[in-house]
Write an enzyme that holds these catalytic residues in place. Structure first.
Site, short mmCIF file in Angstrom:
data_model
loop_
_atom_site.label_atom_id
_atom_site.label_comp_id
_atom_site.label_asym_id
_atom_site.label_seq_id
_atom_site.Cartn_x
_atom_site.Cartn_y
_atom_site.Cartn_z
N VAL A 130 0.90 -1.42 -0.29
CA VAL A 130 -0.67 0.28 -0.15
C VAL A 130 1.12 1.23 -0.13
O VAL A 130 0.42 2.39 -0.60
CB VAL A 130 -0.79 0.22 1.40
N ASN B 26 -6.62 -1.08 6.21
CA ASN B 26 -6.64 -1.93 7.31
C ASN B 26 -5.36 -2.79 7.64
O ASN B 26 -4.38 -2.17 8.78
CB ASN B 26 -7.64 -3.28 7.25
N TYR C 1 3.71 6.62 15.33
CA TYR C 1 2.12 5.71 15.46
C TYR C 1 1.72 6.65 15.83
O TYR C 1 0.41 6.49 15.03
CB TYR C 1 2.50 4.49 16.51
N LYS D 186 -1.75 7.80 13.62
CA LYS D 186 -3.09 7.96 13.12
C LYS D 186 -4.23 8.51 13.57
O LYS D 186 -5.23 9.09 13.66
CB LYS D 186 -3.08 6.55 14.99
N1 LIG Z 1 -3.73 -5.23 17.06
C1 LIG Z 1 -3.57 -4.23 18.29
O1 LIG Z 1 -4.14 -3.90 18.70
C2 LIG Z 1 -4.74 -2.40 17.34
C3 LIG Z 1 -4.87 -1.69 18.10
C4 LIG Z 1 -5.06 -0.45 17.42
C5 LIG Z 1 -4.66 -0.59 15.81
N2 LIG Z 1 -4.67 -1.32 15.16
C6 LIG Z 1 -4.74 -1.28 14.07
O2 LIG Z 1 -4.58 -2.66 12.96
C7 LIG Z 1 -4.55 -2.38 11.90
C8 LIG Z 1 -4.36 -3.48 11.78
O3 LIG Z 1 -3.85 -4.42 12.23
P1 LIG Z 1 -2.90 -5.79 12.69
O4 LIG Z 1 -3.16 -6.17 14.67
O5 LIG Z 1 -4.00 -7.23 12.46
O6 LIG Z 1 -1.88 -6.31 12.83
P2 LIG Z 1 -1.08 -7.48 11.59
O7 LIG Z 1 0.43 -6.98 11.97
O8 LIG Z 1 -1.86 -8.88 12.36
O9 LIG Z 1 -1.55 -7.18 10.88
C9 LIG Z 1 -1.12 -5.58 9.56
C10 LIG Z 1 -1.67 -6.62 8.26
O10 LIG Z 1 -1.37 -5.34 7.36
C11 LIG Z 1 -0.42 -5.73 6.24
N3 LIG Z 1 0.74 -4.62 5.89
C12 LIG Z 1 1.81 -4.46 6.53
N4 LIG Z 1 1.94 -3.15 5.78
C13 LIG Z 1 1.77 -3.75 4.58
C14 LIG Z 1 1.80 -3.12 3.25
N5 LIG Z 1 3.41 -2.41 3.05
N6 LIG Z 1 0.54 -3.56 1.76
C15 LIG Z 1 0.28 -3.78 2.35
N7 LIG Z 1 0.41 -4.65 3.75
C16 LIG Z 1 0.18 -4.65 4.85
C17 LIG Z 1 0.16 -7.02 6.35
O11 LIG Z 1 0.15 -8.14 5.71
C18 LIG Z 1 -0.67 -7.17 8.01
O12 LIG Z 1 -1.83 -8.12 7.00
C19 LIG Z 1 -3.48 -1.62 11.40
O13 LIG Z 1 -3.58 -0.45 11.11
C20 LIG Z 1 -3.21 -1.89 13.48
O14 LIG Z 1 -2.32 0.05 13.12
C21 LIG Z 1 -3.84 -2.73 16.22
#
Ligand SMILES: NC(=O)c1ccc[n+]([C@@H]2O[C@H](COP(=O)([O-])OP(=O)(O)OC[C@H]3O[C@@H](n4cnc5c(N)ncnc54)[C@H](O)[C@@H]3O)[C@@H](O)[C@H]2O)c1
Length: 219
Positions: A30, A56, A122, A126
Site C-alpha cells: 500500500v 486496515n 504511530y 493515527k
Molecule cells: N492489534 C492491535 O492491538 C491494534 C490496535 C489498534 C489499531 N490497530 C491497527 O489495526 C490494523 C491491523 O493491524 P493488526 O492488529 O491486524 O496487525 P497485523 O500485524 O496482524 O496485521 C497488519 C496487516 O497489514 C499488512 N501490511 C503491513 N504492511 C503492509 C503494506 N506495506 N502493504 C500492504 N499490507 C501491509 C500485513 O500484511 C498484515 O496483514 C493496523 O492499521 C493497526 O495499526 C491494531
C-alpha cells in the site's frame, strides 16, 4: 515461495469461496501508489464495482519515543499507515462518484485519540488518519460517500509480536495505565464495527472515529 502475508491472503480467498462468495486476492504494497491503483483496478474489473473500502494495513513503530525516533521507522510508518490510506482513498473516490456513493472504513487506533499510548510516529500517524477521515467525510458526504474510523485499544493479532528492538523508555511510558483497560478486544469485535460502518446500518454516521477499548479511554 509464498510470504506469510500471501499465504494469509490465499487462505482468506479460499475461506470466502468455500463459503460461496466470489473473492480474489491481489498482492499490493500500500506504500506504492501504482500497486494500490492496480489492486483497485483488479477489483473493479472482476466485480464491476467496488462499494466498500477498508484501510486496515498498518505497521507499528516499536514504541520509539520522540528522542529515539529512527528515520527509517518514521518513514516506514508514514508511508504505509498514512500515504497508503491516502492512495486508496484518492483512487476510489472517482469510482464511488461514478456509481453514486460508497463507504470507507479506516483503521485508526486509540493512539489516534490519545497522546501517550504508542511511539511518536504511530501516535502522529493515527491522529492523521482520524483527521483524514473527517476531511473525506466532510468534503464527500454530499456525494453519498461516508468515511468513518475505528480506534481499537488492544487486539490479539500479529501486531504486538511484529515489534522488534522496542524502545524501552517508550514502552514503559506507553503502557502506563494499561492495568485500567478492562479487557482486550477480539478480531470479531473489530470486524463487527467495520461491518456496521460499511453498511447502511450506519447511514447517518459520517466522519466518526469510534473508540473500541472497553471504556479504557473513558476513564
Ligand atoms: N492489534 C492491535 O492491538 C491494534 C490496535 C489498534 C489499531 N490497530 C491497527 O489495526 C490494523 C491491523 O493491524 P493488526 O492488529 O491486524 O496487525 P497485523 O500485524 O496482524 O496485521 C497488519 C496487516 O497489514 C499488512 N501490511 C503491513 N504492511 C503492509 C503494506 N506495506 N502493504 C500492504 N499490507 C501491509 C500485513 O500484511 C498484515 O496483514 C493496523 O492499521 C493497526 O495499526 C491494531
Amino acid at each position: 515461495m509464498q510470504t506469510f502475508a500471501e499465504k494469509a491472503m490465499n487462505n482468506t480467498v479460499t475461506e470466502l469461496t468455500d463459503a460461496g462468495y466470489k473473492a480474489i486476492g491481489v498482492k499490493a504494497n500500500v506504500a506504492v501508489n501504482a500497486e494500490v491503483e492496480h489492486m483497485i483496478d483488479q477489483a473493479i474489473e472482476k466485480f464491476g464495482r467496488v462499494d466498500i473500502l477498508v484501510n486496515n494495513a498498518g505497521v507499528g513503530d516499536n514504541m520509539q519515543s520522540a528522542a529515539n525516533v529512527q528515520d527509517d521507522t518514521w518513514n516506514r510508518v508514514m508511508s504505509i499507515n498514512l500515504s497508503g490510506v491516502m492512495y486508496t482513498i484518492r483512487k476510489i473516490i472517482p469510482h464511488f462518484q461514478d456509481i453514486g456513493g460508497g463507504t470507507i472504513v479506516n483503521m485508526a487506533s486509540i493512539t489516534g485519540l490519545t497522546g501517550g499510548r504508542g511511539g511518536l510516529a504511530y501516535t502522529a500517524v493515527k491522529h492523521a488518519v482520524v483527521g483524514m477521515t473527517k476531511n473525506v467525510a466532510s468534503h464527500y458526504g454530499p456525494h453519498n460517500i461516508r468515511c468513518n474510523a475505528i480506534a481499537p485499544a488492544q487486539v490479539q493479532t500479529g501486531f504486538a509480536s511484529s515489534m522488534e528492538n522496542t524502545d524501552s523508555f517508550g514502552m514503559e511510558a506507553a503502557t502506563r495505565g494499561t492495568n485500567l483497560m478492562p479487557k482486550s478486544g477480539t478480531v470479531d469485535d473489530i470486524a463487527n464495527i467495520a461491518l456496521f460502518f460499511a453498511t447502511e446500518d450506519s447511514a447517518y454516521v459520517n466522519g466518526a472515529t469510534l473508540a473500541a477499548d472497553a471504556g479504557w479511554s473513558a476513564y
